[in-house]
Scaffold this active site. Structure first.
Site, PDB file in Angstrom:
ATOM      1  N   GLU A 159       1.484  -4.321  11.498  1.00  0.00           N
ATOM      2  CA  GLU A 159       0.881  -3.005  11.350  1.00  0.00           C
ATOM      3  C   GLU A 159       1.579  -2.012  12.268  1.00  0.00           C
ATOM      4  O   GLU A 159       1.713  -2.253  13.465  1.00  0.00           O
ATOM      5  CB  GLU A 159      -0.610  -3.056  11.697  1.00  0.00           C
ATOM      6  CG  GLU A 159      -1.439  -3.950  10.792  1.00  0.00           C
ATOM      7  CD  GLU A 159      -1.848  -3.255   9.506  1.00  0.00           C
ATOM      8  OE1 GLU A 159      -1.480  -2.073   9.332  1.00  0.00           O
ATOM      9  OE2 GLU A 159      -2.548  -3.889   8.687  1.00  0.00           O
ATOM     10  N   GLU A 188       1.363   3.920   2.883  1.00  0.00           N
ATOM     11  CA  GLU A 188       1.815   3.486   4.206  1.00  0.00           C
ATOM     12  C   GLU A 188       3.337   3.560   4.263  1.00  0.00           C
ATOM     13  O   GLU A 188       4.045   2.549   4.320  1.00  0.00           O
ATOM     14  CB  GLU A 188       1.285   2.083   4.494  1.00  0.00           C
ATOM     15  CG  GLU A 188      -0.247   2.050   4.547  1.00  0.00           C
ATOM     16  CD  GLU A 188      -0.842   0.658   4.609  1.00  0.00           C
ATOM     17  OE1 GLU A 188      -0.069  -0.322   4.702  1.00  0.00           O
ATOM     18  OE2 GLU A 188      -2.075   0.539   4.559  1.00  0.00           O
ATOM     19  N   HIS A 208       3.090  -3.066   7.120  1.00  0.00           N
ATOM     20  CA  HIS A 208       2.019  -2.141   6.764  1.00  0.00           C
ATOM     21  C   HIS A 208       1.982  -0.971   7.739  1.00  0.00           C
ATOM     22  O   HIS A 208       2.672  -0.958   8.764  1.00  0.00           O
ATOM     23  CB  HIS A 208       0.659  -2.853   6.809  1.00  0.00           C
ATOM     24  CG  HIS A 208       0.399  -3.743   5.647  1.00  0.00           C
ATOM     25  ND1 HIS A 208      -0.477  -3.424   4.638  1.00  0.00           N
ATOM     26  CD2 HIS A 208       0.924  -4.956   5.319  1.00  0.00           C
ATOM     27  CE1 HIS A 208      -0.503  -4.393   3.745  1.00  0.00           C
ATOM     28  NE2 HIS A 208       0.348  -5.340   4.135  1.00  0.00           N
ATOM     29  N   HIS A 219       0.859  -1.176   0.000  1.00  0.00           N
ATOM     30  CA  HIS A 219       0.000   0.000   0.000  1.00  0.00           C
ATOM     31  C   HIS A 219       0.900   1.231   0.000  1.00  0.00           C
ATOM     32  O   HIS A 219       1.588   1.509   0.984  1.00  0.00           O
ATOM     33  CB  HIS A 219      -0.914   0.006   1.231  1.00  0.00           C
ATOM     34  CG  HIS A 219      -1.904  -1.121   1.238  1.00  0.00           C
ATOM     35  ND1 HIS A 219      -2.364  -1.722   2.404  1.00  0.00           N
ATOM     36  CD2 HIS A 219      -2.526  -1.768   0.207  1.00  0.00           C
ATOM     37  CE1 HIS A 219      -3.224  -2.673   2.089  1.00  0.00           C
ATOM     38  NE2 HIS A 219      -3.332  -2.722   0.765  1.00  0.00           N
TER      39      HIS A 219
END
EC number: 3.4.17.-
Length: 561
Positions: free
Chosen positions: A532, A365, A458, A362
């Site tokens: 994350e 990010e 991420h 992504h």
């Protein structure tokens, strides 16, 4: 490198210095589907013209013609992995290269505490408002067509005439994504960020330049077209700011700033779609400065290529870090794969286990790239622990899975207009090459050795701290249930001020079955995770400081608190 059993692990049949024809045929041979591939002039059939540009692929009992993929203009050369950045041909790109200094503040990032008096500006459309920046509407086509080095070759349209007291804006640079700016009052600006290319959504990332500043003036900026109802801006996060004069005079880089910060639902909704605004006020530190605002610390494709170039030119690190091209994106940008291990000095039948790390699927990010850079700095360092890890494991690293999205300033999608992290099961190699070749590389690697860990890095836009998503699916086996949680628990014990074990989740939702962690888990990698990292900060630091204080220990904030 000596001829030994580990040599093939440095390449895994990725692109190196071979010809484009060899590269293409190598890709074809790796396809998971059986097919016969011939050029048109090798079959005596008047239906097909005699040309080497048409390839015949045997599908479902018949020959299907398709055009040969274009030859790569730029490959990996002996001088290093750098190649010109390729943009969709419509994109306007300024000639000036945007650069920022590396700087880590010696203090924790300040969190904004709401006062309850923050304004919620609502802007009615007015013909009297002045449009001071409008990006070329170059995305009328419904899908990506082709790319060029430098994008659009026509002369760039300049911003509107510069007014004495009006800020000037620019975002036609790598990872920039500002679409429109309207001056609604003397020192107040309404901004619209561009959605991900070839979509009408995913407005979260922003990165743009501001010039012609006046010091001591309270400016208000309001971005009006966010789509997520929840945001860390409602929990104390501040915009990022960079001043070229501060960087030059005081060596100060990106820092969190802003007052009167508010994230709220606005009145811009149409056809049942509601938008949300982020507003903040700020006083620039210098007159006539060139500054930047961003959602998170930028890390561009060029930053990655420059970093890899330093590795390839380092006589020590290049011995145990081999850089290859895994594939090319649909815009023909390179997706790199790094193989990091200590070369065996003699033939050894023992098989080193493998660890897979990927990042930046992504593009918005950016914190995932900074985590990846920190890992590479460490594993390529000269510490005894790093040496032991290189001696024990083979690390396969894909540091940027979605360079096309990074280049154009997307938040979530590739130039296919799709989320790559929902397409690891797709057979559409041409549409999603980076995840297709990553999955294929891991599948081949698993045929030769055990892969003990897969981790995809991420960033998270709504939760604090760092945490992991794993894969459970072992309700009937207590051993496997516990195994899934061992590695995250180890991280929480080693980084109690940053990693939250309680925030980790291990279920597999149906909507996530196309993600990297789930696909790799189903392929047989027991330790398969998404890590994350918050865009904002840690809520664990103060609790750790309090425990240290109670234990009578000293704690000094520094570069790595």
């Amino acid at each position: 490198m000596p001829e030994d059993s580990e040599k093939e692990d440095y390449s895994d049949r990725t692109i190196s210095d071979e010809s484009d024809e060899d590269n293409f045929m190598k890709f074809v041979n790796e396809d998971s589907h059986r097919c016969a591939l011939l050029t048109a002039d090798s079959i005596s059939d008047p239906f097909f013209p005699r040309t080497t540009q048409i390839l015949l692929e045997y599908q479902l009992g018949r020959w299907v013609p398709r055009l040969r993929e274009p030859r790569d203009l730029y490959g990996v050369s002996s001088s290093g992995p750098l190649s010109p950045t390729r943009w969709p041909y419509q994109c306007e790109v300024i000639d000036e290269k945007v650069q920022h200094i590396d700087w880590t503040p010696s203090y924790l990032e300040p969190v904004y505490t709401p006062t309850g008096l923050e304004m919620e500006p609502l802007y009615p459309n007015s013909k009297e408002d002045t449009v001071v920046y409008l990006a070329e509407d170059a995305y009328k086509e419904p899908c990506f067509v082709y790319s060029r080095v430098g994008g659009n070759r026509t002369p760039l349209k300049q911003p509107v005439d510069n007014y004495d007291n009006t800020l000037t804006f620019e975002a036609r640079f790598e990872s920039g994504n500002l679409q429109k700016v309207v001056k609604v009052a003397e020192y107040e600006y309404q901004l619209t960020v561009r959605p991900d290319l070839f979509t009408n959504k995913h407005t979260q990332w922003y990165y743009f330049q501001v010039a012609n500043t006046q010091a001591g003036i309270v400016y208000r900026f309001t971005i009006i077209n966010f789509t997520k109802p929840a945001s860390l801006y409602s929990r104390g996060m501040r915009p990022l700011f960079y001043s070229e004069k501060e960087a030059k005079a005081h060596n100060i880089g990106w820092q969190r700033i802003g007052d009167q910060i508010k994230y709220y639902r606005n009145n811009q909704g149409q056809e049942g779609c509601h938008y949300f605004s982020l507003t903040w006020t700020f006083q620039f530190p210098h007159n006539k400065d060139t500054c930047y605002f961003a959602h998170c610390y930028p890390y561009t494709y060029t930053n990655l290529q420059e970093y890899l170039s330093t590795i390839s030119h380092d006589s020590v690190r290049s011995k145990f870090c081999k850089i290859r091209v895994l594939c090319h994106t649909i815009a023909r940008n390179m997706v790199y794969v790094l193989t990091i291990t200590t070369p065996l000095k003699s033939t050894d039948s023992r098989k080193r286990k493998a660890v897979i790390l990927t990042a930046r699927v992504h593009p918005g990010e950016t914190n995932s790239s900074w985590i990846m850079k920190g890992f590479l700095d460490y594993i390529l360092g000269d510490s005894s622990d790093a040496q032991l890890l290189r001696d024990t494991f083979i690390f396969k690293v894909v540091p940027m899975l979605n360079p096309d999205g990074v280049i154009v300033g997307n938040y979530r999608c590739s130039l296919a207009g799709r989320d790559l992290n929902r397409n690891y099961t797709s057979l559409l190699k041409e549409s999603f090459p980076s995840v297709w070749y990553t999955r294929n590389m891991i599948r081949r690697l698993m045929e030769k050795r055990e892969v003990i860990l897969y981790c995809d890095l991420h960033g998270h836009s709504r939760k604090e701290n760092i945490f992991m998503y794993g894969c459970d699916g072992s309700d009937r086996c207590k051993a496997l249930y516990l195994q899934q949680r061992i590695f995250p628990l180890m991280l929480s014990k080693n980084c109690p001020d940053k990693f939250s074990f309680s925030a980790c989740k291990f279920n597999v939702q149906k909507s996530k079955e196309g993600t990297g962690r789930v696909v790799m888990w189903k392929m047989g990698i027991r330790n398969s995770f998404t890590m994350e990292a918050t865009f904002c900060g840690s809520t664990l630091v103060l609790s750790v400081l309090e425990r240290i204080r109670r234990n009578g220990k000293t704690y000094k904030l520094g570069k790595n608190p």
